[in-house]
Scaffold this motif. Structure first.
Motif, PDB file in Angstrom:
ATOM      1  N   LEU A   1       8.842  -1.218  41.840  1.00  0.00           N
ATOM      2  CA  LEU A   1       8.006  -0.464  40.896  1.00  0.00           C
ATOM      3  C   LEU A   1       6.740  -1.224  40.498  1.00  0.00           C
ATOM      4  N   MET A   2       6.536  -2.389  41.065  1.00  0.00           N
ATOM      5  CA  MET A   2       5.325  -3.148  40.748  1.00  0.00           C
ATOM      6  C   MET A   2       4.097  -2.436  41.313  1.00  0.00           C
TER       7      MET A   2
ATOM      8  N   LEU B   1      13.210  -8.273  60.102  1.00  0.00           N
ATOM      9  CA  LEU B   1      12.543  -8.785  58.904  1.00  0.00           C
ATOM     10  C   LEU B   1      12.121  -7.612  58.021  1.00  0.00           C
ATOM     11  N   GLY B   2      12.199  -7.827  56.722  1.00  0.00           N
ATOM     12  CA  GLY B   2      11.573  -6.902  55.793  1.00  0.00           C
ATOM     13  C   GLY B   2      10.195  -7.419  55.438  1.00  0.00           C
ATOM     14  N   VAL B   3       9.327  -6.522  54.988  1.00  0.00           N
ATOM     15  CA  VAL B   3       7.926  -6.874  54.724  1.00  0.00           C
ATOM     16  C   VAL B   3       7.529  -6.425  53.318  1.00  0.00           C
ATOM     17  N   ILE B   4       6.828  -7.307  52.609  1.00  0.00           N
ATOM     18  CA  ILE B   4       6.257  -6.982  51.296  1.00  0.00           C
ATOM     19  C   ILE B   4       4.774  -7.331  51.321  1.00  0.00           C
ATOM     20  N   TYR B   5       3.949  -6.380  50.936  1.00  0.00           N
ATOM     21  CA  TYR B   5       2.511  -6.670  50.847  1.00  0.00           C
ATOM     22  C   TYR B   5       1.919  -5.902  49.668  1.00  0.00           C
ATOM     23  N   SER B   6       0.711  -6.311  49.293  1.00  0.00           N
ATOM     24  CA  SER B   6       0.040  -5.687  48.158  1.00  0.00           C
ATOM     25  C   SER B   6      -1.147  -4.865  48.648  1.00  0.00           C
ATOM     26  N   LYS B   7      -1.168  -3.593  48.271  1.00  0.00           N
ATOM     27  CA  LYS B   7      -2.257  -2.708  48.697  1.00  0.00           C
ATOM     28  C   LYS B   7      -3.593  -3.111  48.087  1.00  0.00           C
TER      29      LYS B   7
ATOM     30  N   LYS C   1      14.048  -3.633  46.541  1.00  0.00           N
ATOM     31  CA  LYS C   1      13.264  -2.798  45.635  1.00  0.00           C
ATOM     32  C   LYS C   1      13.882  -2.738  44.241  1.00  0.00           C
ATOM     33  N   LYS C   2      15.221  -2.775  44.175  1.00  0.00           N
ATOM     34  CA  LYS C   2      15.922  -2.586  42.905  1.00  0.00           C
ATOM     35  C   LYS C   2      16.124  -3.875  42.119  1.00  0.00           C
ATOM     36  N   THR C   3      15.714  -5.002  42.683  1.00  0.00           N
ATOM     37  CA  THR C   3      15.924  -6.284  42.007  1.00  0.00           C
ATOM     38  C   THR C   3      14.738  -6.607  41.102  1.00  0.00           C
ATOM     39  N   GLY C   4      15.042  -7.097  39.914  1.00  0.00           N
ATOM     40  CA  GLY C   4      14.012  -7.309  38.904  1.00  0.00           C
ATOM     41  C   GLY C   4      13.188  -8.568  39.117  1.00  0.00           C
ATOM     42  N   VAL C   5      11.927  -8.497  38.726  1.00  0.00           N
ATOM     43  CA  VAL C   5      11.028  -9.654  38.757  1.00  0.00           C
ATOM     44  C   VAL C   5      10.350  -9.782  37.398  1.00  0.00           C
TER      45      VAL C   5
END
Length: 576
Positions: A362-363, A453-459, A496-500
């Motif tokens: 949700l970030m 691999l999973g991928v995380i990036y910032s738009k 996605k469901k884990t908090g930061v």
């Protein structure tokens, strides 16, 4: 219902036409399911005529070791001892070789009151081979134990029989089949026709069960193609016990956390009284030839659960015990009654506290995805190209090793946007037996990640990816996500469901500096890793006491734990 598999030829792929006539399900009666199960068994028996691993996997036969059944049986017998019955009706609807019943009778025989109890025992199994063995084993035990026990053995499908024998038994003790359409890979079969017939028969049978056992469905997450029918086994078993009856069942460990079992878990924890849950780690190898953990659950069909004992079992006789009360169940209801395994009561309370952080998925601007399917990827990899290719085993915490393989623009219908951005990648495949399951690093643009691999990036590139990487590699993040992992994958959904936490500018600058050093050097000093983890723990808002409880969840080497302990004390002392 029709299942038609065309004959295969050497050069022509097999086509399978699997159609279900919805009108066929207008009446969900026993005869309908029974005819389906007879066809299912006949087909499976012809595909796997010889006893062995393939037949056992196809039928989902995972025979229960004594150390798994022991706490479940002890709980059932203790419950019976509160008001010893003069007549006791017992059922194992999926009896296999009868070992669960033999263990139950042996435990029962140790009670003085059992000698005066008339036991009416029923055993069912769809596989006549194992049923015959079960009957022989049980009759031998009854004779040796000198119990007053009648034994009725019936070769039939428990899923159909349970529909007409609801509420007829005092005790149900069982380990249902764990089979699915993914139980056997194509390599198990000599001919493609056999593999296609196997898949078609399994999918058809699963669809039939899905239609009739509606209480099992989670419409949002259910997928027939990989349905594990143990969930239907639990539903059938609960139907068989009468009011205030008791059920003990062995299930795959994934049942307590996977998304497809949410509806059934809700029923379990709100409509039955769950007495205890025992988790047996995959590291114990409870089932030979399978890297698979399991759980046993004991419940009675009366008022809803109020205080559940959860005990986790590991190698070297290590055990972790927790109690989940009514308040804790209210928290767990918000996450689909996903039960944390291997956590103490105090650690579960910390999980609830950490759940107040924003979810990673949700970030703002953050995207989480896969980039490139690895099926037959070696056919298109090159020694030179436009994009460097990486896959799971190349990645570790804050590091990676590439193999000098590349992909070109022509290998994509459309190159994902994430390829043109720096991104965090993490290993998808990660076994529960590993000391640390989340392993992530930062890769530059023009790298392509395979789907291992999973991928995380910032738009919008506003999020500090160095800080996010530190969080994802931290033991606090690991502590949270481990409670969500249902199998040997660190899934997109779990990430996605884990908090930061929110990180202030001062901490962000310090964390970025440390992560930059770790990414730039092959050697990663444990002292820096420990300091970084302590700072992340502080950012999550944990107290020193809570942070140390988080660390207690993991198996550290003695020297490493000393570094983490010193770093934690330094962090919280400096921030008083």
């Amino acid at each position: 219902m029709s299942i038609n598999a065309s004959a295969s030829t050497a050069n022509r792929p097999v086509s399978v036409d699997l159609t279900l006539d919805d009108a066929l399900f207008a009446e969900t009666d026993k005869s309908l399911l029974n005819s389906s199960s007879e066809y299912y068994y006949a087909q499976m028996d012809s595909l796997f005529p010889e006893s062995g691993r393939a037949r056992a996997k196809a039928f989902g036969q995972f025979f229960t070791p004594n150390y798994v059944s022991a706490p479940m049986i002890e709980s059932i017998v203790d419950s019976l001892e509160v008001d010893p019955p003069t007549v006791l009706s017992v059922i194992d609807p999926f009896c296999g070789d009868g070992r669960l019943v033999v263990d139950f009778l042996t435990s029962l025989a140790g009670k003085d009151w059992a000698s005066a109890t008339e036991i009416n025992l029923s055993i069912w199994d769809i596989d006549k081979r194992v049923l015959s063995q079960a009957e022989e084993n049980i009759l031998k035990a009854v004779s040796e134990l000198a119990l007053h026990c009648t034994v009725s053995a019936s070769c039939q499908d428990a899923f159909s029989e349970a529909l007409v024998k609801e509420g007829m038994f005092d005790v149900c003790i069982t380990n249902p089949p764990w089979s699915s359409t993914k139980s056997l890979k194509k390599s198990f079969f000599d001919r493609e026709e056999e593999y296609c017939r196997y898949k078609a028969v399994c999918e058809s049978y699963a669809q039939m069960l899905d239609k009739i056992y509606e209480d099992v469905n989670d419409a949002k997450h259910s997928r027939i193609v990989d349905t594990n029918i143990s969930r239907f086994g639990l539903s059938a078993s609960l139907r068989l016990i009468r009011r205030n009856g008791i059920c003990g069942i062995v299930m795959p460990e994934s049942f307590l956390s996977d998304s497809t079992s949410r509806t059934l878990r809700k029923y379990l924890f709100t409509e039955t009284n769950v007495h205890r849950i025992d988790y047996f780690s995959a590291s114990l190898k409870p089932f030979k030839g399978a890297d698979q953990g399991c759980v046993s659950c004991v419940m009675s069909s009366c008022e809803k659960s109020t205080n559940i004992q959860v005990q986790s079992h590991y190698e070297n006789n290590k055990e972790v015990k927790a109690y989940i009360d009514a308040t804790s169940l209210e928290h767990l209801a918000k996450i689909g009654y996903s039960i944390p395994l291997g956590y103490t009561t105090e650690q579960i309370q910390i999980l609830f506290k950490l759940a107040n952080n924003r979810e990673l998925g949700l970030m703002p601007g953050i995207c989480i995805r896969k980039e490139k399917d690895e099926t037959r990827i070696t056919d298109i990899l090159k020694s030179k190209g436009d994009f460097t290719f990486i896959k799971g085993y190349m990645v570790n915490c804050f590091s990676m090793k590439t193999e000098g393989t590349f992909l070109s623009y022509s290998d994509f219908k459309k190159v994902p946007d994430s390829v043109y951005m720096p991104k965090i990648v993490w290993r998808d495949i990660s076994r529960a037996s590993q000391k640390k399951r989340v392993k992530a690093t930062l890769v530059p643009k023009l790298y392509v990640a395979g789907n291992s691999l999973g991928v995380i990036y910032s738009k919008n590139n506003e999020e500090n990816m160095y800080v996010l990487l530190a969080i994802i590699n931290s033991y606090v993040f690991e502590f949270m996500i481990n409670a969500k992992l249902a199998n040997n994958h660190v899934s997109l959904e779990a990430m996605k469901k884990t908090g930061v936490p929110y990180v202030n500018p001062v901490d962000s600058t310090w964390i970025t500096s440390i992560v930059s050093e770790l990414l730039a050097n092959e050697s990663q000093p444990i002292e820096k890793i420990a300091l970084l983890n302590a700072r992340i723990g502080h950012c999550y808002g944990l107290t020193l006491e809570n942070y140390l409880l988080v660390l207690d969840k993991f198996d550290f080497d003695k020297d490493d734990y000393r570094c983490f302990l010193l770093a934690a004390k330094k962090e919280w002392e400096e921030c008083r």
